[in-house]
Design an enzyme around this catalytic site. Structure first.
Site, PDB file in Angstrom:
ATOM      1  N   ASN A 106       4.329   0.234   7.673  1.00 45.66           N
ATOM      2  CA  ASN A 106       4.184   0.532   6.244  1.00 45.66           C
ATOM      3  C   ASN A 106       5.524   0.322   5.561  1.00 45.66           C
ATOM      4  O   ASN A 106       6.575   0.525   6.175  1.00 45.66           O
ATOM      5  CB  ASN A 106       3.735   1.985   6.048  1.00 45.66           C
ATOM      6  CG  ASN A 106       3.533   2.340   4.594  1.00 45.66           C
ATOM      7  OD1 ASN A 106       2.880   1.605   3.843  1.00 45.66           O
ATOM      8  ND2 ASN A 106       4.090   3.456   4.165  1.00 45.66           N
ATOM      9  N   ASP A 149       3.934   8.644   5.719  1.00 51.20           N
ATOM     10  CA  ASP A 149       5.384   8.375   5.707  1.00 51.20           C
ATOM     11  C   ASP A 149       6.183   9.128   6.766  1.00 51.20           C
ATOM     12  O   ASP A 149       7.383   9.359   6.593  1.00 51.20           O
ATOM     13  CB  ASP A 149       5.988   8.715   4.319  1.00 51.20           C
ATOM     14  CG  ASP A 149       5.277   7.989   3.188  1.00 51.20           C
ATOM     15  OD1 ASP A 149       4.847   6.850   3.403  1.00 51.20           O
ATOM     16  OD2 ASP A 149       5.172   8.579   2.099  1.00 51.20           O
TER      17      ASP A 149
HETATM   18  C1  GRF Z   1       5.334  -0.966  -2.914  1.00 52.50           C
HETATM   19  O1  GRF Z   1       6.284  -0.403  -3.747  1.00 52.50           O
HETATM   20  C2  GRF Z   1       5.374  -0.315  -1.557  1.00 52.50           C
HETATM   21  O2  GRF Z   1       6.629   0.163  -1.214  1.00 52.50           O
HETATM   22  C3  GRF Z   1       4.414   0.821  -1.692  1.00 52.50           C
HETATM   23  O3  GRF Z   1       3.397   0.337  -2.532  1.00 52.50           O
HETATM   24  C4  GRF Z   1       3.909  -0.690  -3.380  1.00 52.50           C
HETATM   25  C5  GRF Z   1       3.004  -1.865  -3.209  1.00 52.50           C
HETATM   26  O4  GRF Z   1       3.257  -2.861  -4.157  1.00 52.50           O
HETATM   27  N1  GRF Z   1       3.938   1.280  -0.420  1.00 52.50           N
HETATM   28  P1  GRF Z   1       2.483  -4.241  -4.034  1.00 52.50           P
HETATM   29  O5  GRF Z   1       0.982  -3.927  -4.053  1.00 52.50           O
HETATM   30  O6  GRF Z   1       2.896  -4.903  -2.771  1.00 52.50           O
HETATM   31  O7  GRF Z   1       2.877  -5.008  -5.264  1.00 52.50           O
END
Ligand code: GRF
Length: 201
Positions: A106, A149
């Site tokens: 993640n 997380d």
């Molecule tokens: C990112 O900021 C990531 O860190 C978090 O969700 C967001 C996803 O953005 N887990 P995207 O859909 O890849 O634009």
């Protein structure tokens, strides 16, 4: 390395990784995209890229066990080696978690273990970082476990918080860093420079 993506919204991290595969900077294959949101950018991007994609959610599978099995089956059908959560807002079920031990990653837009956990997503993260007057934030890539997380961090990149930053400006700068960092980290996994905790599958 076949990558299976799970994404809920825009899918810009997924796109950056797909682009790195296309350009050859990442030696991997985007094998499948799964989204719980049928109108997500992630699904549109997958269709545009010709990547097999599936809408799998509580709407398509009302029982959590069935949903877990459907997600696992799609990943196995497309011979996924590493699962990438790219803005996936749901927890994974026990079948999927146990079939890919140490191989589900993640990305989180802060320096874990700070600013993680339930409720710490999207702009909430950056608002909390600025409210705490942090001078540094960043990007964490971690192994996924059954909680939000909490799994081991395998890579982090720092991003300076400027005195003039708003949550929005910080979010934009961190997202930009995510786009390069995730693909770089995956490439280090393909070369063995970063070792995942187990090779068991
Ligand atoms: C990112 O900021 C990531 O860190 C978090 O969700 C967001 C996803 O953005 N887990 P995207 O859909 O890849 O634009």
């Amino acid at each position: 390395m076949n990558i299976g993506f799970l994404a809920s919204h825009n899918g810009s991290n997924m796109q950056a990784i797909v682009d790195a595969c296309t350009s050859g900077t990442l030696h991997a294959v985007p094998a499948v995209v799964i989204s719980n949101n049928n109108s997500s950018g992630a699904i549109s991007r997958a269709k545009q890229e010709g990547i097999p994609c599936y809408h799998l959610s509580a709407k398509t599978h009302t029982e959590p066990e069935e949903l877990d099995q459907a997600i696992l089956s799609a990943l196995l059908q497309h011979k996924v080696d590493v699962v990438v959560l790219a803005g996936y807002m749901k927890k994974l079920g026990p079948k999927t978690l146990s079939r890919f031990p140490g191989r589900i990653l993640n990305i989180h837009p802060a320096l874990l273990p700070k600013y993680g956990g339930k409720g710490m997503y999207g702009m909430h993260v950056h608002e909390a970082v600025i409210a705490a007057a942090e001078t540094e934030s960043g990007v964490s890539i971690h192994i996924v476990d059954a909680e939000y997380d909490t799994g081991p961090v395998i890579a982090q990149a720092c991003v300076t918080v400027e005195p003039t930053d708003t949550p929005e400006t910080l979010a934009a700068r961190i997202l930009k860093r995510e786009h390069t960092f995730f693909a770089e980290t995956l490439q280090k996994i393909t070369t063995g420079e970063i070792a995942l905790p187990t090779e068991d599958k």
